[in-house]
Structure formats: C-alpha cells, structure tokens
Design an enzyme around this catalytic site. Sequence first.
Site, PDB file in Angstrom:
ATOM      1  N   ASN A   1      51.841  44.536  -9.406  1.00 26.77           N
ATOM      2  CA  ASN A   1      52.192  44.069 -10.751  1.00 26.77           C
ATOM      3  C   ASN A   1      51.824  45.191 -11.722  1.00 26.77           C
ATOM      4  OD1 ASN A   1      52.481  42.857 -13.212  1.00 26.77           O
ATOM      5  ND2 ASN A   1      50.822  41.365 -12.951  1.00 26.77           N
TER       6      ASN A   1
ATOM      7  N   LYS B   1      52.516  45.416 -14.746  1.00 23.53           N
ATOM      8  CA  LYS B   1      52.317  44.977 -16.139  1.00 23.53           C
ATOM      9  C   LYS B   1      53.092  45.923 -17.076  1.00 23.53           C
ATOM     10  CE  LYS B   1      48.033  43.030 -14.600  1.00 23.53           C
ATOM     11  NZ  LYS B   1      46.744  42.464 -14.921  1.00 23.53           N
TER      12      LYS B   1
ATOM     13  N   GLY C   1      41.496  42.506 -13.781  1.00 22.89           N
ATOM     14  CA  GLY C   1      41.248  43.718 -14.561  1.00 22.89           C
ATOM     15  C   GLY C   1      39.787  43.923 -14.932  1.00 22.89           C
TER      16      GLY C   1
ATOM     17  N   GLU D   1      44.832  33.651  -8.770  1.00 26.58           N
ATOM     18  CA  GLU D   1      44.261  34.747  -9.556  1.00 26.58           C
ATOM     19  C   GLU D   1      43.213  34.198 -10.522  1.00 26.58           C
ATOM     20  OE1 GLU D   1      46.949  38.410  -9.624  1.00 26.58           O
ATOM     21  OE2 GLU D   1      47.486  37.215 -11.353  1.00 26.58           O
TER      22      GLU D   1
ATOM     23  N   SER E   1      41.414  42.246  -9.277  1.00 26.13           N
ATOM     24  CA  SER E   1      40.606  43.416  -8.893  1.00 26.13           C
ATOM     25  C   SER E   1      40.676  43.748  -7.399  1.00 26.13           C
ATOM     26  CB  SER E   1      39.155  43.240  -9.355  1.00 26.13           C
ATOM     27  OG  SER E   1      39.105  43.161 -10.779  1.00 26.13           O
TER      28      SER E   1
ATOM     29  N   GLU F   1      48.239  36.234 -18.025  1.00 25.22           N
ATOM     30  CA  GLU F   1      48.430  36.937 -19.304  1.00 25.22           C
ATOM     31  C   GLU F   1      49.569  36.311 -20.093  1.00 25.22           C
ATOM     32  OE1 GLU F   1      48.669  40.899 -17.650  1.00 25.22           O
ATOM     33  OE2 GLU F   1      46.552  40.720 -17.114  1.00 25.22           O
TER      34      GLU F   1
ATOM     35  N   HIS G   1      52.024  34.074 -14.879  1.00 24.45           N
ATOM     36  CA  HIS G   1      50.846  34.960 -14.846  1.00 24.45           C
ATOM     37  C   HIS G   1      49.898  34.559 -15.975  1.00 24.45           C
ATOM     38  CE1 HIS G   1      48.350  38.517 -15.183  1.00 24.45           C
ATOM     39  NE2 HIS G   1      48.669  38.757 -13.926  1.00 24.45           N
TER      40      HIS G   1
END
Length: 258
Positions: A13, A15, A181, A175, A220, A105, A103
């Site tokens: 991904n 991003k 991250g 996730e 991560s 985010e 996702h």
Amino acid sequence: MATSGRKPIIAANWKMHHDHLVAIQVVQKLSYRLEKDDHEECDVVVCPPFSDLRTLQTLIESDKIPIALGAQNCHWEDQGAFTGEVSPPMLKKLIVEYVIVGHSERRQLFGETDETVNKKLAAVLEHEMAPILCVGETLEERESGRTEARVVEQTRAALRGVKADAAAPCVLAYEPIWAIGTGRVATPDDANETIGAIRGVLRDLYGETADTIRIQYGGSVKPGNIAELMLMPEIDGALVGGASLDPDDFARIVRYRV
Ligand code: PGA
C-alpha cells in the site's frame, strides 16, 4: 502454499507516495528481485495512487510482470456527478484486480463509515475485483479490551448483504490502528487471535467458504518481522505500507521464506 491451503497474499500500500515515473522504477526493480517461485508461493499486489495505474498497467502487460495491480479506494457508483471520485468499472479497465476498502486512514481522515465501506465492497465485488477490506481497533479500544468486539462489528457491517458465493474473492486485512506507521507491531500471537475472531465471523456468515478467504495482517510489517507473522496459522499475508516503498525491502518481505 501455507498449511491452511490458502495461498499467501502480500500487498504493497504505497498510500500517497511514488509518482508514475518512480512507480515504473519500483515495479521494474521488484520484477528483477522476485523469482518465478516467489509468485508461485505468494500473490504479490501493488496498490499505487490512482495516477500511477495506467502507467503500471502498460508496464505490467508489456513486460508480462506477474504482479497484480490494486487501487487504494473507489466510489461505489459506476459513474455520475461525483467530482474527484473514481469508479469500479474505471479501475477494472486498468486491469486492477484488488481494491483496498475501508483503510483506517480513509475512515479517520476522509469520513468513511461502515455504510460507505459496505457499499464500496459490494461495488468492487460486482465488478469482479477483490476487495481488501481493512478492519482494526484504535489504541483506546484495545486498552479498554474492545479489540475483538470492534473488528467483529466492522467485519459484519462491511459484509452486510454479501452472500457466500459472492464473498469468496474477498481478502481481509486486520490492521490495528496503533500499529500503522508507528513501528509498533502486534505480537504474532495477538494478531493470530484477532484474525481468528474475524474468521469466526466469516464462518458464521459463510460456513466453509470462510476457510478459503485470506486474512492479512497489516501494521509496521518489515523484512525483520514478516517471517514470524507468517508462521501463524490464521495469518495469510500482509498489507505493507512504509516498508513497501523500497523495492528491496518489499521483495525481502515477499521472499520471507528464503
Ligand atoms: P505500515 O502501513 O506498514 O506503514 O504500518 C500499513 C497500512 O497502512 O496498510
């Protein structure tokens, strides 16, 4: 092939990183580093920004690179007055095979709700692509002991109305938001347990089909921790953000067995 019989799937991904020129270099490097065996053992997916898709389609088709393309989002309608959106049929024309849906985010920064995630997931399936449905708890939810309840609720909401025969192509990604991250990774046992709970929902909804649906871990993932995660019986792959930007690192993740 894993002992579960499910073929692992490892997805990058990117991003909002890598323009289309960088994307060409990264995918070319990946194609040099990955061998035939790697693709036989594991499905490899790259999810770049929308603006890279056409370029990567051309590269992948002309050089016959066995890497699948994924998108990071889509709208649920086929077309219409939705400024700034991209539809599932548009993605399908670009040989996109996977679409990340829900996702964290997008949920946290762009107002996606369980309801829009459900509509997107259904639209992706309808256009014969595989959604990569993301679910995961916040740190606060984890600390108050609500991890399992949260992911179960998100999974049920996203799959509402999806029948067993339609659900088979789905990929899920657990996730935990606190691991994305941050360099903090769920322990393999923890991730395995939560993914087991997600599979429990799938069994309840879809019976035996649940055993064929792949569930990734994301948050991560790095070359140094992928192998121990992949040893877990419920973990069928990984959705990789930061460490997928560098083709050497991502290739090492895909080649975790070597
Ligand atoms: P990360 O991102 O690997 O950088 O934690 C994972 C993701 O957001 O899918």
